[in-house]
Scaffold this motif. Structure first.
Motif, PDB file in Angstrom:
ATOM      1  N   GLN A 104       0.826  -1.195   0.000  1.00  0.00           N
ATOM      2  CA  GLN A 104       0.000   0.000   0.000  1.00  0.00           C
ATOM      3  C   GLN A 104       0.866   1.253   0.000  1.00  0.00           C
ATOM      4  N   ASP A 105       0.456   2.295  -0.753  1.00  0.00           N
ATOM      5  CA  ASP A 105       1.186   3.542  -0.823  1.00  0.00           C
ATOM      6  C   ASP A 105       0.822   4.447   0.342  1.00  0.00           C
ATOM      7  N   PHE A 106       1.844   5.119   0.877  1.00  0.00           N
ATOM      8  CA  PHE A 106       1.612   6.103   1.919  1.00  0.00           C
ATOM      9  C   PHE A 106       1.287   7.439   1.271  1.00  0.00           C
ATOM     10  N   SER A 107       0.379   8.189   1.838  1.00  0.00           N
ATOM     11  CA  SER A 107       0.030   9.505   1.321  1.00  0.00           C
ATOM     12  C   SER A 107      -0.125  10.476   2.480  1.00  0.00           C
ATOM     13  N   PHE A 108       0.488  11.665   2.339  1.00  0.00           N
ATOM     14  CA  PHE A 108       0.327  12.691   3.356  1.00  0.00           C
ATOM     15  C   PHE A 108      -1.115  13.184   3.422  1.00  0.00           C
ATOM     16  N   GLU A 109      -1.880  12.933   2.370  1.00  0.00           N
ATOM     17  CA  GLU A 109      -3.274  13.373   2.344  1.00  0.00           C
ATOM     18  C   GLU A 109      -4.101  12.726   3.451  1.00  0.00           C
TER      19      GLU A 109
ATOM     20  N   ILE B 171       8.693  -1.118   3.171  1.00  0.00           N
ATOM     21  CA  ILE B 171       9.329  -0.912   1.876  1.00  0.00           C
ATOM     22  C   ILE B 171      10.028   0.438   1.898  1.00  0.00           C
ATOM     23  N   MET B 172      11.332   0.472   1.630  1.00  0.00           N
ATOM     24  CA  MET B 172      12.093   1.710   1.688  1.00  0.00           C
ATOM     25  C   MET B 172      11.736   2.605   0.507  1.00  0.00           C
ATOM     26  N   LYS B 173      11.156   3.751   0.823  1.00  0.00           N
ATOM     27  CA  LYS B 173      10.715   4.698  -0.193  1.00  0.00           C
ATOM     28  C   LYS B 173      11.488   5.999  -0.040  1.00  0.00           C
ATOM     29  N   GLY B 174      11.978   6.547  -1.157  1.00  0.00           N
ATOM     30  CA  GLY B 174      12.757   7.773  -1.130  1.00  0.00           C
ATOM     31  C   GLY B 174      11.889   9.022  -1.161  1.00  0.00           C
ATOM     32  N   PHE B 175      12.205   9.965  -0.272  1.00  0.00           N
ATOM     33  CA  PHE B 175      11.539  11.270  -0.241  1.00  0.00           C
ATOM     34  C   PHE B 175      12.608  12.342  -0.397  1.00  0.00           C
ATOM     35  N   GLU B 176      12.301  13.397  -1.152  1.00  0.00           N
ATOM     36  CA  GLU B 176      13.265  14.458  -1.419  1.00  0.00           C
ATOM     37  C   GLU B 176      12.929  15.720  -0.634  1.00  0.00           C
ATOM     38  N   GLY B 177      13.962  16.455  -0.248  1.00  0.00           N
ATOM     39  CA  GLY B 177      13.744  17.708   0.446  1.00  0.00           C
ATOM     40  C   GLY B 177      14.937  18.099   1.296  1.00  0.00           C
ATOM     41  N   LYS B 178      14.701  18.993   2.246  1.00  0.00           N
ATOM     42  CA  LYS B 178      15.739  19.442   3.163  1.00  0.00           C
ATOM     43  C   LYS B 178      15.989  18.344   4.193  1.00  0.00           C
ATOM     44  N   LEU B 179      17.253  18.038   4.447  1.00  0.00           N
ATOM     45  CA  LEU B 179      17.562  16.815   5.200  1.00  0.00           C
ATOM     46  C   LEU B 179      18.518  17.062   6.355  1.00  0.00           C
ATOM     47  N   TYR B 180      18.200  16.411   7.480  1.00  0.00           N
ATOM     48  CA  TYR B 180      19.060  16.392   8.673  1.00  0.00           C
ATOM     49  C   TYR B 180      19.235  14.941   9.091  1.00  0.00           C
ATOM     50  N   LYS B 181      20.495  14.518   9.316  1.00  0.00           N
ATOM     51  CA  LYS B 181      20.768  13.157   9.790  1.00  0.00           C
ATOM     52  C   LYS B 181      21.882  13.233  10.824  1.00  0.00           C
ATOM     53  N   ALA B 182      21.705  12.539  11.949  1.00  0.00           N
ATOM     54  CA  ALA B 182      22.710  12.628  13.011  1.00  0.00           C
ATOM     55  C   ALA B 182      22.712  11.389  13.891  1.00  0.00           C
ATOM     56  N   TYR B 183      23.900  11.124  14.474  1.00  0.00           N
ATOM     57  CA  TYR B 183      24.031  10.158  15.557  1.00  0.00           C
ATOM     58  C   TYR B 183      23.803  10.919  16.867  1.00  0.00           C
ATOM     59  N   ILE B 184      23.087  10.306  17.793  1.00  0.00           N
ATOM     60  CA  ILE B 184      22.785  10.941  19.070  1.00  0.00           C
ATOM     61  C   ILE B 184      23.402  10.125  20.199  1.00  0.00           C
TER      62      ILE B 184
END
Length: 332
Positions: free
Chosen positions: A46-51, A93-106
């Motif tokens: 099933q597809d995820f939708s922000f709607e 299922i790993m789906k790619g999303f594009e935009g402004k990105l932050y990734k960090a180890y905590i």
């Protein structure tokens, strides 16, 4: 004896009857378990939708939208990209999303041990308080990892999430002011990884190099940075590179008062002496091509800097490509 035999047979039948319901119960559980497994597989398509996510009414602040829990800190410098892709396990299922990105180890601050429960409880509680909706909690398979991992340009980098068997929690936020936002984290008692993406569409900034754009750059900043294609590790200009040289010649013909210094630059791969020599040879090759277009040699000069003056740090292939350039510097 007949009476004893009859009683023994009767006891056997009774015991057998009592055992059969247990066998039936065990067998009946198997189809139910299979049905549950099939349901998980079906849901994963099933597809995820922000709607489907209600708009939040919370003031989210500025990217990356929230601080870390007290006593915790980023282990290293986080990955921050104005535009990139990040993969999230939507229904496994790993789906790619594009935009402004932050990734960090905590991790825990100096003297403060990291607590998985503290981190997860803090993040979950805050996200829910600002209207975030949990859209996934689970793992991905080894097969799914093998399918997608080469598509992720940041795989293995800072705060990277998305390995088979890794427990991942994903939240979605829909904001009228900030757009669509995805947050995912994974954690153990040793530390956590946190990714935040603010979805947006690529703004195209690439334009055709023209004589007019070169003249404009020289007038506004005194320099024009060009990426002229040369044969690998050589100074011979490719067919694509010659098209750029044609535009330089046209610019010099449009403004006959222009005098320029042609400066060659490389990345830091290889020996410094070789890079400096190569950059000088490439600058000279551009000058020779311009002279062949009837540009007076008196209007031209060349220099080669090798890797001495990088535009950006030579810490990735993308940045190294930015450093391999030719700069036109306005002399007069």
């Amino acid at each position: 004896m007949k009476k004893i035999a009859f009683l023994f047979a009767l006891a056997t039948i009774v015991i057998s009857c009592k055992q059969k319901p247990k066998e039936n119960t065990e067998k009946s559980a198997q189809p139910h378990e299979m049905a549950a497994q099939q349901q998980v597989t079906a849901d994963s398509t099933q597809d995820f939708s922000f709607e489907t996510i209600p708009y939040t009414k919370a003031d989210l602040g500025i990217f990356p939208f929230f601080t870390l829990p007290k006593g915790l800190a980023e282990l290293n410098k986080p990955l921050l990209k104005d535009f990139d892709i990040c993969f999230f396990p939507i229904n496994g299922i790993m789906k790619g999303f594009e935009g402004k990105l932050y990734k960090a180890y905590i991790t825990g601050r100096e003297g403060t041990p990291f607590s998985q429960h503290y981190f997860e409880s803090s993040v979950d509680h805050y996200l829910k308080s600002i209207g975030a909706v949990k859209v996934y909690s689970g793992t991905i398979t080894k097969e799914e990892y093998q399918r997608y991992n080469t598509k992720d340009p940041n795989k293995g980098g800072e705060g990277d999430i998305g390995y088979d068997g890794e427990q991942i929690n994903v939240y979605a936020i829909r904001s009228k002011g900030q757009g669509n936002i995805l947050v995912q984290y994974s954690s153990t008692n040793a530390g956590a990884k946190l990714n935040i993406l603010q979805q947006k569409v690529l703004t195209q900034t690439i334009g055709k190099i023209t004589a007019d754009s070169i003249i404009k750059d020289l007038a506004n900043s005194g320099k024009s940075i060009l990426y002229i294609n040369f044969d690998t590790n050589q100074s011979s200009i490719t067919a694509e590179g010659k098209e750029t040289v044609n535009q330089i010649a046209e610019a010099l013909n449009k403004d006959t008062s222009l005098k320029i210094s042609i400066e060659g630059h490389t990345d830091n791969s290889g020996e410094a002496a070789h890079n400096k020599k190569l950059s000088a040879e490439r600058a000279n090759a551009v000058m020779a091509a311009l002279i062949s277009h009837s540009i007076a040699k008196s209007r031209l000069s060349t220099r080669g800097f090798g890797a001495e003056r990088p535009l950006v740090a030579n810490d990735s292939e993308e940045n190294k490509a930015k450093n391999r350039r030719v700069e036109l510097i306005k002399v007069n």
